[in-house]
Write an enzyme that holds these catalytic residues in place. Structure first.
Site, PDB file in Angstrom:
ATOM      1  CG  HIS A  86     -21.106  29.440 -42.319  1.00 17.51           C
ATOM      2  ND1 HIS A  86     -22.057  30.977 -42.249  1.00 17.51           N
ATOM      3  CD2 HIS A  86     -20.259  28.767 -41.719  1.00 17.51           C
ATOM      4  CE1 HIS A  86     -22.055  29.643 -40.737  1.00 17.51           C
ATOM      5  NE2 HIS A  86     -21.312  29.106 -40.842  1.00 17.51           N
ATOM      6  CG  ASP A 122     -26.291  31.862 -36.080  1.00 18.15           C
ATOM      7  OD1 ASP A 122     -24.964  32.906 -36.275  1.00 18.15           O
ATOM      8  OD2 ASP A 122     -26.813  31.240 -37.636  1.00 18.15           O
ATOM      9  CE  LYS A 169     -28.650  29.400 -36.216  1.00 19.77           C
ATOM     10  NZ  LYS A 169     -28.553  29.369 -37.624  1.00 19.77           N
ATOM     11  NE  ARG A 172     -28.606  25.175 -39.216  1.00 18.84           N
ATOM     12  CZ  ARG A 172     -29.810  26.072 -39.794  1.00 18.84           C
ATOM     13  NH1 ARG A 172     -30.414  25.566 -40.739  1.00 18.84           N
ATOM     14  NH2 ARG A 172     -28.964  27.183 -40.424  1.00 18.84           N
TER      15      ARG A 172
HETATM   16  C1  R5P Z   1     -25.390  29.406 -40.345  1.00 16.36           C
HETATM   17  O1  R5P Z   1     -24.608  29.650 -39.514  1.00 16.36           O
HETATM   18  C2  R5P Z   1     -25.572  30.875 -41.045  1.00 16.36           C
HETATM   19  O2  R5P Z   1     -24.911  31.676 -40.942  1.00 16.36           O
HETATM   20  C3  R5P Z   1     -26.471  31.678 -41.281  1.00 16.36           C
HETATM   21  O3  R5P Z   1     -27.383  31.684 -40.176  1.00 16.36           O
HETATM   22  C4  R5P Z   1     -27.245  30.039 -42.115  1.00 16.36           C
HETATM   23  O4  R5P Z   1     -27.515  29.324 -42.936  1.00 16.36           O
HETATM   24  C5  R5P Z   1     -29.626  30.429 -42.337  1.00 16.36           C
HETATM   25  O5  R5P Z   1     -30.242  29.472 -43.096  1.00 16.36           O
HETATM   26  P1  R5P Z   1     -31.364  29.148 -42.987  1.00 16.36           P
HETATM   27  O6  R5P Z   1     -31.732  30.280 -43.609  1.00 16.36           O
HETATM   28  O7  R5P Z   1     -31.369  27.645 -43.916  1.00 16.36           O
HETATM   29  O8  R5P Z   1     -31.728  29.763 -41.585  1.00 16.36           O
END
Ligand code: R5P
Length: 311
Positions: free
Chosen positions: A128, A167, A190, A192
Site C-alpha cells: 500500500h 483515490d 475519496k 474515508r
Molecule cells: C486505501 O487507500 C487502499 O488503497 C484501498 O483503496 C482501500 O484499502 C480499499 O479498501 P475498501 O475496499 O475497503 O474500500
C-alpha cells in the site's frame, strides 16, 4: 548456498507454484496448532541455505503475521544462512502513519517484528505504501504486478480508454498502468468515514462516453471501488467498467457490492487465496512467475531492478 522455499499456511498453492517456477520442491515444514491457539512451526531442513519463507499476511491477518514471525525464527534456528520473508500481500501497510494522536503506526511495528524474528530481507508486491522501505532496517524489495496485469488488460483498451485512480493514493499506480497501456488518467477524490465506509467527493479528468479501467493496490470491503465506479457512471463513463487490483481481499460485503456493479472484468492476483466461484467476472493473474523470477535472481545475487515499483 542452496535455495530453499518454505511455505506458511496462508497461501500454500502460491508457494508451491513459486517453488515449481524455481524448479525446486518446497522445503518440508509443518505448523502445529495447539488447543489454546498457539502455533508451533517446524522447518525441517535448511542449514546453510538461502531460505525464502512465503507467507502473505492477509486475513486472518494477525494469525498469519504471528505464523510468519515464528517461521522466520524457525528458519534461523534451523541454521539458514540467509532468510527472506516473501510477503506477497503485506497486511498493516495502510498503518504507515498516525491519522490522529494516540494511534499506533502498525506497519512499523510489524516490520520491526519481522526483522527481529530473523528476516534478513523482505520481498513484497505492490504494498500500500512505499514508506515500508524507509521503516525497515533490512532491505525491502518492492515488486510490482502492474506490467503483468497491464498485459492482460491490453485486450480491453481502445484509444478512448481512461485509467482511473479511485483515490489520491492510487495516482502513481494509475500513472504506471496508463503509461503501459498508452491511456489517459482520471482521479476520484475519496474521503474515508470509517474502515468500511468511503465517499467519492469529486472526479478530475474526462470520462464521458469513455471506457474506464479502475486500478487500486487492494480491494478490501469493496467500498472504494464501488464509490469510484458509481462516480464514473454518474459522469457518463461507458458501462462495462474494468477493475484491476493487485490484492483481492474481498472482505465482508465486497463480493455483493462488486456484483451489483456493471463490471466487465475484475482482475486480481493470487497474492491471497482467491475463492471461486463468485458472481463476479473475476480473473486471477498469478504472482508465481514474478516471485519465482525475483527469488531466482536474488539467490544468484542478480539485480531485480526491472521488477520493482517505479520510483
Ligand atoms: C486505501 O487507500 C487502499 O488503497 C484501498 O483503496 C482501500 O484499502 C480499499 O479498501 P475498501 O475496499 O475497503 O474500500
Amino acid at each position: 548456498m542452496n535455495l530453499h522455499i518454505v511455505s506458511g499456511t496462508a497461501n500454500s498453492p502460491l508457494a508451491e507454484a513459486i517453488a515449481a517456477g524455481a524448479r525446486i520442491r518446497p522445503t518440508p515444514c509443518s505448523v502445529e496448532r495447539f488447543p489454546d491457539g498457539e502455533l508451533r512451526p517446524t522447518v525441517q531442513s535448511g542449514r546453510g541455505a538461502d531460505l525464502y519463507v512465503v507467507q502473505p499476511t492477509g486475513p486472518v491477518v494477525n494469525e498469519n503475521v504471528v505464523e510468519l514471525m515464528l517461521l522466520l525464527d524457525a528458519a534461523r534456528r534451523a541454521g539458514a544462512a540467509r532468510v527472506t520473508a516473501v510477503v506477497p500481500y503485506f497486511g498493516y501497510a495502510r498503518q504507515d502513519r498516525r491519522s490522529r494522536t494516540g494511534q499506533a503506526v502498525g506497519a512499523r511495528v510489524i516490520i520491526d517484528a519481522l526483522s527481529n524474528a530473523g528476516a534478513d530481507r523482505l520481498l513484497v508486491v505492490d504494498p500500500h505504501t512505499p514508506a515500508l522501505e524507509a521503516m525497515c532496517d533490512v532491505p525491502v524489495e518492492m515488486l510490482t504486478a502492474v506490467p503483468g496485469m497491464a498485459t492482460r488488460l491490453a485486450s480491453s483498451i481502445s484509444s478512448e480508454t481512461v485509467v482511473v485512480a479511485p483515490d489520491l493514493g492510487a495516482v502513481k499506480l494509475a500513472e504506471h498502468y496508463a503509461a503501459l497501456l498508452h491511456a489517459s488518467v482520471a482521479v476520484v477524490r475519496k474521503t474515508r468515514q470509517s474502515g468500511s465506509s468511503v465517499r467519492a467527493e469529486e472526479l478530475v479528468g474526462a470520462v464521458e462516453g469513455r471506457a474506464a479501467i479502475v486500478v487500486d493496490d487492494m480491494i478490501s470491503t469493496g467500498g472504494t471501488i464501488e464509490a469510484a465506479v458509481r462516480t464514473l457512471l454518474d459522469h457518463g463513463a461507458s458501462p462495462g467498467i474494468v477493475v484491476a487490483a493487485t490484492h483481492g481481499l474481498m472482505i465482508g460485503p465486497a463480493v455483493e457490492k462488486l456484483a451489483a456493479l456493471p463490471l466487465q472484468r475484475l482482475l486480481v492476483t493470487d497474492s491471497v487465496p482467491q475463492e471461486t466461484p463468485a458472481p463476479l467476472p473475476r480473473e486471477v493473474h498469478s504472482l508465481a512467475p514474478l516471485l519465482a523470477e525475483a527469488i531466482g535472481r536474488l539467490h544468484r545475487d542478480e539485480s531485480v531492478d526491472d521488477l520493482l515499483i517505479r520510483g
